[in-house]
Write a protein that holds these residues in place. Structure first.
Motif, PDB file in Angstrom:
ATOM      1  N   THR A  74     -12.580 -13.471  40.611  1.00 48.44           N
ATOM      2  CA  THR A  74     -11.295 -14.161  40.723  1.00 48.44           C
ATOM      3  C   THR A  74     -10.111 -13.206  40.568  1.00 48.44           C
ATOM      4  OG1 THR A  74     -11.324 -14.642  38.351  1.00 48.44           O
ATOM      5  CG2 THR A  74     -12.253 -16.320  39.831  1.00 48.44           C
ATOM      6  N   HIS A 106      -8.422  -8.994  41.192  1.00 55.27           N
ATOM      7  CA  HIS A 106      -8.490  -7.756  41.975  1.00 55.27           C
ATOM      8  C   HIS A 106      -9.204  -6.660  41.191  1.00 55.27           C
ATOM      9  CE1 HIS A 106      -5.800  -9.311  45.067  1.00 55.27           C
ATOM     10  NE2 HIS A 106      -4.978  -9.734  44.115  1.00 55.27           N
ATOM     11  N   ASP A 136     -10.165 -13.583  51.312  1.00 52.74           N
ATOM     12  CA  ASP A 136      -8.915 -13.520  50.553  1.00 52.74           C
ATOM     13  C   ASP A 136      -8.585 -12.121  50.050  1.00 52.74           C
ATOM     14  OD1 ASP A 136      -6.657 -14.713  49.116  1.00 52.74           O
ATOM     15  OD2 ASP A 136      -7.819 -14.292  47.316  1.00 52.74           O
ATOM     16  N   SER A 137      -9.585 -11.359  49.612  1.00 50.95           N
ATOM     17  CA  SER A 137      -9.307 -10.045  49.019  1.00 50.95           C
ATOM     18  C   SER A 137     -10.526  -9.147  49.133  1.00 50.95           C
ATOM     19  CB  SER A 137      -8.909 -10.203  47.549  1.00 50.95           C
ATOM     20  OG  SER A 137      -9.959 -10.802  46.819  1.00 50.95           O
ATOM     21  N   ARG A 190      -7.164 -18.092  41.563  1.00 49.81           N
ATOM     22  CA  ARG A 190      -6.335 -18.986  40.746  1.00 49.81           C
ATOM     23  C   ARG A 190      -6.870 -20.426  40.813  1.00 49.81           C
ATOM     24  NH1 ARG A 190      -2.072 -17.077  42.398  1.00 49.81           N
ATOM     25  NH2 ARG A 190      -1.807 -15.626  40.677  1.00 49.81           N
ATOM     26  N   THR A 238      -6.421 -13.387  42.049  1.00 49.38           N
ATOM     27  CA  THR A 238      -6.251 -13.583  43.488  1.00 49.38           C
ATOM     28  C   THR A 238      -5.821 -15.016  43.777  1.00 49.38           C
ATOM     29  OG1 THR A 238      -8.551 -14.242  43.833  1.00 49.38           O
ATOM     30  CG2 THR A 238      -8.065 -11.882  43.908  1.00 49.38           C
ATOM     31  N   ARG A 239      -5.423 -15.259  45.020  1.00 53.45           N
ATOM     32  CA  ARG A 239      -5.007 -16.617  45.388  1.00 53.45           C
ATOM     33  C   ARG A 239      -6.164 -17.599  45.270  1.00 53.45           C
ATOM     34  NH1 ARG A 239      -2.593 -15.499  51.216  1.00 53.45           N
ATOM     35  NH2 ARG A 239      -4.471 -14.180  51.175  1.00 53.45           N
ATOM     36  N   VAL A 240      -7.318 -17.234  45.827  1.00 51.34           N
ATOM     37  CA  VAL A 240      -8.493 -18.090  45.691  1.00 51.34           C
ATOM     38  C   VAL A 240      -8.934 -18.162  44.231  1.00 51.34           C
ATOM     39  CG1 VAL A 240     -10.944 -18.327  46.290  1.00 51.34           C
ATOM     40  CG2 VAL A 240      -9.283 -17.718  48.049  1.00 51.34           C
TER      41      VAL A 240
END
Length: 455
Positions: free
Chosen positions: A320, A322, A294-295, A345, A341-343
């Motif tokens: 969780t 960046h 994810d990041s 959240r 991040t999306r994950v």
């Protein structure tokens, strides 16, 4: 009143098990099985449910007066009872002896009957019953600064107290602050002719001979006799009297864990955290892969926080955000925070980002249950703002806690939100037991993992 409501709840839940059996097993299915197993299950569930209700404050008079706010407590207590009952049936290998249809009907009956009962109780207590029915009648002996401060304190309290009179045999001179109704003789006569629940002696400890004589004279009355020796006592909670070879001392605080308690909690933490790591290892592997895809950045995030007795520990979490903030200023996550991040959240909302803290528990830095650890910057801020905030560090921090299962998790954007969390933490510290830990662990999947304020 709270005990009466609790007793009725106990009977309703136990009898509902029999009624559900007659309705479903005997009526719908045409069976004719024995009533005793269903009654036994009903009694067990009733005891667990009522204990959970009591621990969540459902039987406080201030709560019983209003139906609002009771529904979630009722559902939570019945849910805990159902989970424990199902677990016990599985472990004893008797779950197949009970019908799932009976269980569902019983649960629905419990919710309906208990909610109706509390609705009637709220209507009676809130509007029908006279206030004097719930008032505690108090007589105060003493007319100086201590008695004056005590009366002012009672007036500000939410509980219902009624001061029937102030008595003092030496109410003369500039030390007197209150008008009195007589001395100890008049107090005893009043106690014999009128209803008094409690007598408070509001005198300084320096007058020990006078206090002793008063106690001997007032002992003829069937009332509670209490001593308020100083205005400071109003701001301190006494845990009782400790006798040191004939010398009585007022106990103001105790170690949270004493005797065998530290060993019991250590075994609980090490055993359950080890089993937990084995059970969730595949899930943690999937989360780690999702974070990397994810990041950019590490899978784990370590942040300095205060542990037991204010020692600094590094708490592990899945990353969780960046960013990886661990400085003098740390901004709490808010709704729609771009740093998340999306994950991340999803992990934060479900509390799955906390799973690596099982390693902290295994290393002895944390407990499974305890006050949640806060970042150092937040601790420094709230220690100044909130009285007794630092008392949270009298026990090891936990992955879950009494505050979390009572809905106090996520963003604390106001001091009031943090104050409620601290109150729950202090309650847990002062009332720790193995049963309380087990109850919190059982409640966590339903009340502690998710929340509206978890961003």
């Amino acid at each position: 009143m709270g005990d009466t409501v609790a007793a009725v709840d106990l009977v309703l839940i136990a009898l509902a098990a029999l009624f559900a059996k007659w309705l479903y097993i005997d009526g719908r299915l045409g069976g004719h099985s024995a009533n005793e197993p269903y009654l036994a299950a009903g009694v067990l569930a009733a005891v667990v449910a009522v204990a959970t209700f009591r621990s969540r404050g459902l039987y406080r008079l201030s709560t019983l007066r209003r139906l609002r706010g009771q529904t979630l407590r009722i559902l939570g207590g019945l849910g805990v009872a159902a989970v424990i009952l199902l677990t016990a049936g599985y472990l004893l290998k008797i779950s197949a002896d009970f019908s799932r249809g009976w269980m569902i009907i019983w649960f629905m009956l419990n919710v309906t009957l208990v909610a109706l009962h509390h609705g009637v109780a709220a209507h009676f207590i809130g509007s029908r019953a006279p206030d004097r029915f719930f008032q505690k009648s108090i007589a105060i002996y003493g007319s100086g600064d201590i008695a004056s401060g005590l009366i002012e304190h009672l007036r500000m309290m939410n509980e219902h107290h009624h001061v029937v009179g102030v008595f003092d045999d030496a109410a003369q001179g500039p030390a007197a602050r209150l008008a009195v109704s007589g001395g100890v003789g008049e107090l005893i006569e009043h106690g014999k002719s009128a209803h008094i629940d409690e007598v408070i002696i509001a005198l300084p400890l320096g007058e020990e001979r006078r206090i002793s004589d008063l106690f001997m004279q007032l002992s003829v009355l069937p009332v509670d006799i209490r001593l308020c020796p100083a205005l400071a006592t109003l701001r301190m909670r006494s845990l009782g009297i400790v006798n040191y070879d004939g010398v009585s001392m007022i106990e103001l605080a105790r170690r949270p864990l004493d005797g065998w308690a530290p060993i019991i909690k250590l075994v609980e933490d090490r055993l359950l955290s080890g089993l937990g790591l084995v059970a969730v290892a595949p899930l943690m592997l999937l989360i780690a892969i999702a974070i990397k895809l994810d990041s950019k950045g590490p899978v784990f995030f370590r942040q300095r926080r205060h542990g037991f007795n204010h020692t600094i520990i590094r708490v592990m979490k899945f990353r969780t955000m960046h960013v990886a903030e661990d400085g003098p200023e740390i901004r709490q996550a808010v709704k729609g925070d771009p740093r998340v991040t999306r994950v991340g959240r999803f992990l934060r909302r479900t509390s799955l980002d906390e799973l690596p803290q099982l390693f902290n528990v295994l290393m002895g830095e944390m407990s499974l249950v305890g006050p949640r650890p806060h970042a150092l910057a937040h601790n420094e801020y709230y220690e100044v703002l909130l009285e007794q905030y630092a008392n949270r560090h009298k026990m090891k921090p936990g992955i879950t806690g009494w505050a979390q299962v009572n809905g106090h998790r996520g963003e604390t954007d106001t001091p009031e939100k943090m104050r409620k969390r601290v109150e729950c933490d202090l309650y847990y510290i002062e009332n720790w037991s193995l049963w309380l830990d087990i109850k919190i662990l059982l409640m966590t999947p339903f009340f502690g993992f998710t929340g509206r304020n978890a961003y």
